[in-house]
Design a protein around this motif. Structure first.
Motif, short mmCIF file in Angstrom:
data_model
loop_
_atom_site.label_atom_id
_atom_site.label_comp_id
_atom_site.label_asym_id
_atom_site.label_seq_id
_atom_site.Cartn_x
_atom_site.Cartn_y
_atom_site.Cartn_z
N THR A 170 0.81 -1.22 0.00
CA THR A 170 0.00 0.00 0.00
C THR A 170 0.85 1.26 0.00
O THR A 170 0.30 2.36 -0.03
CB THR A 170 -0.92 0.01 1.24
OG1 THR A 170 -0.12 -0.17 2.42
CG2 THR A 170 -1.95 -1.11 1.17
N GLN A 171 2.17 1.12 0.06
CA GLN A 171 3.07 2.27 0.05
C GLN A 171 3.33 2.71 -1.39
O GLN A 171 3.63 1.90 -2.26
CB GLN A 171 4.40 1.90 0.70
CG GLN A 171 5.50 2.93 0.56
CD GLN A 171 5.29 4.12 1.48
OE1 GLN A 171 5.00 3.96 2.65
NE2 GLN A 171 5.44 5.32 0.93
N LYS A 292 -6.06 -0.33 -6.21
CA LYS A 292 -6.89 -0.81 -5.10
C LYS A 292 -6.06 -0.88 -3.81
O LYS A 292 -6.56 -0.55 -2.73
CB LYS A 292 -7.47 -2.19 -5.43
CG LYS A 292 -8.43 -2.20 -6.60
CD LYS A 292 -9.10 -3.56 -6.73
CE LYS A 292 -8.06 -4.65 -7.00
NZ LYS A 292 -8.71 -5.98 -7.20
N PHE A 293 -4.83 -1.33 -3.93
CA PHE A 293 -3.97 -1.43 -2.76
C PHE A 293 -3.49 -0.06 -2.30
O PHE A 293 -3.46 0.22 -1.10
CB PHE A 293 -2.77 -2.33 -3.09
CG PHE A 293 -3.14 -3.75 -3.38
CD1 PHE A 293 -3.20 -4.70 -2.37
CD2 PHE A 293 -3.45 -4.15 -4.68
CE1 PHE A 293 -3.54 -6.01 -2.64
CE2 PHE A 293 -3.80 -5.46 -4.96
CZ PHE A 293 -3.85 -6.39 -3.94
N LEU A 294 -3.12 0.79 -3.26
CA LEU A 294 -2.62 2.11 -2.90
C LEU A 294 -3.71 2.97 -2.27
O LEU A 294 -3.45 3.74 -1.34
CB LEU A 294 -2.05 2.80 -4.14
CG LEU A 294 -0.84 2.10 -4.78
CD1 LEU A 294 -0.40 2.85 -6.02
CD2 LEU A 294 0.30 1.96 -3.80
N VAL A 295 -4.92 2.86 -2.78
CA VAL A 295 -6.04 3.61 -2.19
C VAL A 295 -6.31 3.12 -0.78
O VAL A 295 -6.60 3.92 0.13
CB VAL A 295 -7.30 3.48 -3.07
CG1 VAL A 295 -8.52 4.03 -2.34
CG2 VAL A 295 -7.10 4.22 -4.39
N ALA A 296 -6.20 1.81 -0.56
CA ALA A 296 -6.42 1.26 0.78
C ALA A 296 -5.37 1.76 1.77
O ALA A 296 -5.63 1.80 2.98
CB ALA A 296 -6.39 -0.28 0.73
N ARG A 304 1.49 7.68 0.98
CA ARG A 304 1.09 8.87 0.24
C ARG A 304 0.05 8.47 -0.82
O ARG A 304 0.11 7.37 -1.37
CB ARG A 304 2.31 9.51 -0.45
CG ARG A 304 3.35 10.00 0.53
CD ARG A 304 4.56 10.57 -0.21
NE ARG A 304 5.24 9.55 -1.01
CZ ARG A 304 6.12 8.72 -0.53
NH1 ARG A 304 6.43 8.73 0.73
NH2 ARG A 304 6.71 7.83 -1.31
N SER A 305 -0.84 9.38 -1.11
CA SER A 305 -1.90 9.10 -2.06
C SER A 305 -1.34 9.18 -3.49
O SER A 305 -0.36 9.85 -3.76
CB SER A 305 -3.04 10.09 -1.89
OG SER A 305 -3.56 10.02 -0.58
N VAL A 306 -2.05 8.51 -4.38
CA VAL A 306 -1.66 8.56 -5.80
C VAL A 306 -2.08 9.90 -6.36
O VAL A 306 -3.25 10.33 -6.22
CB VAL A 306 -2.33 7.42 -6.56
CG1 VAL A 306 -1.93 7.47 -8.02
CG2 VAL A 306 -1.95 6.08 -5.96
N ALA A 307 -1.16 10.59 -7.02
CA ALA A 307 -1.50 11.87 -7.63
C ALA A 307 -2.20 11.66 -8.95
O ALA A 307 -2.07 10.60 -9.58
CB ALA A 307 -0.21 12.69 -7.84
#
Length: 311
Positions: A170-171, A292-296, A304-307
């Motif tokens: 998720t990082q 899906k993993f990064l948003v979680a 950090r959120s995806v730009a």
């Protein structure tokens, strides 16, 4: 030292000379005599109770000594009783805290049985006895051991949860996180035909750091014809993250890596049109949408959120 003894009856005197040794001997004998006299008087007054006055004095001394000892013991018992009351209050605070923590850990809190109903008019208070205080201490010890076992279980559950989260990718794998191409069907930049893009492309400058999206073991570190310099990290339970097109690799196969650790640098090796990171997540070998993993991971610490895609 000279002593002169005068006899008035015989009208004569006698001089006695005492050397240092004799004087010391006389002092020792006098001290021993005084000690024996003191012990004899104490025995006569207190133990033997010689005479009515001596008996009363001995009993007075003994009673006063016993009263002082009892007062000292009572003061200590009262102080210990106050400490026991403070410990009981802190156990109640721990129970309240435990109810909140148990919800986070997903376990049931300790439910102590409610105390039996009691009441009545308050007539007078008294100090606790040694037996009553000992019984309270035993109860507190049992309650403390129960809560210690329960807190150990909660700690283990929370640790398992922390480890589980740290092993999920998720990082964000780059510092900028600027998305260039999402997961899914797209027009291939080299052929111009529709093709499935099995990962996410992050726009980044040449040499920018690539970090591990989660902790795990490096299972692949090789040069791939299409992926270029490529790394794969196994996170357990069939979960693998892939990092492609790197210009430089900082880890090798078999290395243990932690979440957020620098593992490579952005490049344009392999089938690439410019510097970027191709990031994939596979479950049992099947590509998944990494978003899906990064948003979680947005609500997790150190992520950090995806730009959005840059214009």
């Amino acid at each position: 030292m000279h002593l002169i003894i005068t006899d008035a009856w015989l009208a004569r005197s006698r001089a006695i000379h005492l050397s240092g040794t004799r004087l010391l001997l006389v002092g020792v004998l006098a001290s021993v005599f005084l000690m024996l006299m003191t012990v004899s008087v104490y025995h006569w007054l207190v133990v033997a109770g010689a005479g009515e006055g001596g008996g009363r004095l001995g009993r007075f001394v003994l009673n006063d000594e016993m009263a002082q000892r009892e007062r000292f013991m009572r003061e200590n018992l009262d102080a210990m009783a106050r400490k026991v009351g403070e410990m009981q209050a802190r156990l109640l605070q721990l129970d309240s805290l435990g109810e909140r923590v148990s919800g986070l850990a997903g376990v049931s809190a300790i439910k102590a049985p409610p105390p039996a109903g009691q009441g009545g008019a308050l007539i007078a208070s008294r100090s606790l006895t040694v037996q009553e205080l000992d019984a309270l201490l035993r109860e507190l010890n049992i309650a403390a051991e129960q809560r210690s076992d329960w807190m150990t279980m909660v700690e283990s559950r929370l640790l398992d949860e922390k480890i589980r989260k740290s092993m999920v990718p998720t990082q964000l794998p780059t510092a900028t996180g600027v998305l260039g191409s999402p997961f899914g069907w797209r027009i291939d930049p080299l052929t111009g035909r529709s093709a499935l893009h099995t990962g996410m492309d992050f726009q980044a400058a040449q040499g920018e750091a690539i970090v591990a999206a989660a902790g795990g073991v490096v299972v692949t570190q090789e040069y791939h014809a299409e992926y270029g310099q490529m790394l794969e990290i196994d996170h357990g339970n069939g979960l693998v993250s892939r990092y492609a097109h790197a210009s430089r690799v900082w880890v090798k196969k078999g290395d243990l890596v932690r979440r957020g650790q620098k593992i490579a640098e952005v490049g344009t090796t392999g089938r690439s049109t410019g510097p970027h990171l191709h990031f994939e997540v596979l479950v049992q070998g099947v590509p998944q949408n990494p978003e899906k993993f990064l948003v979680a991971g947005r609500d997790l610490p150190n992520t950090r959120s995806v730009a959005t895609k840059s214009p």
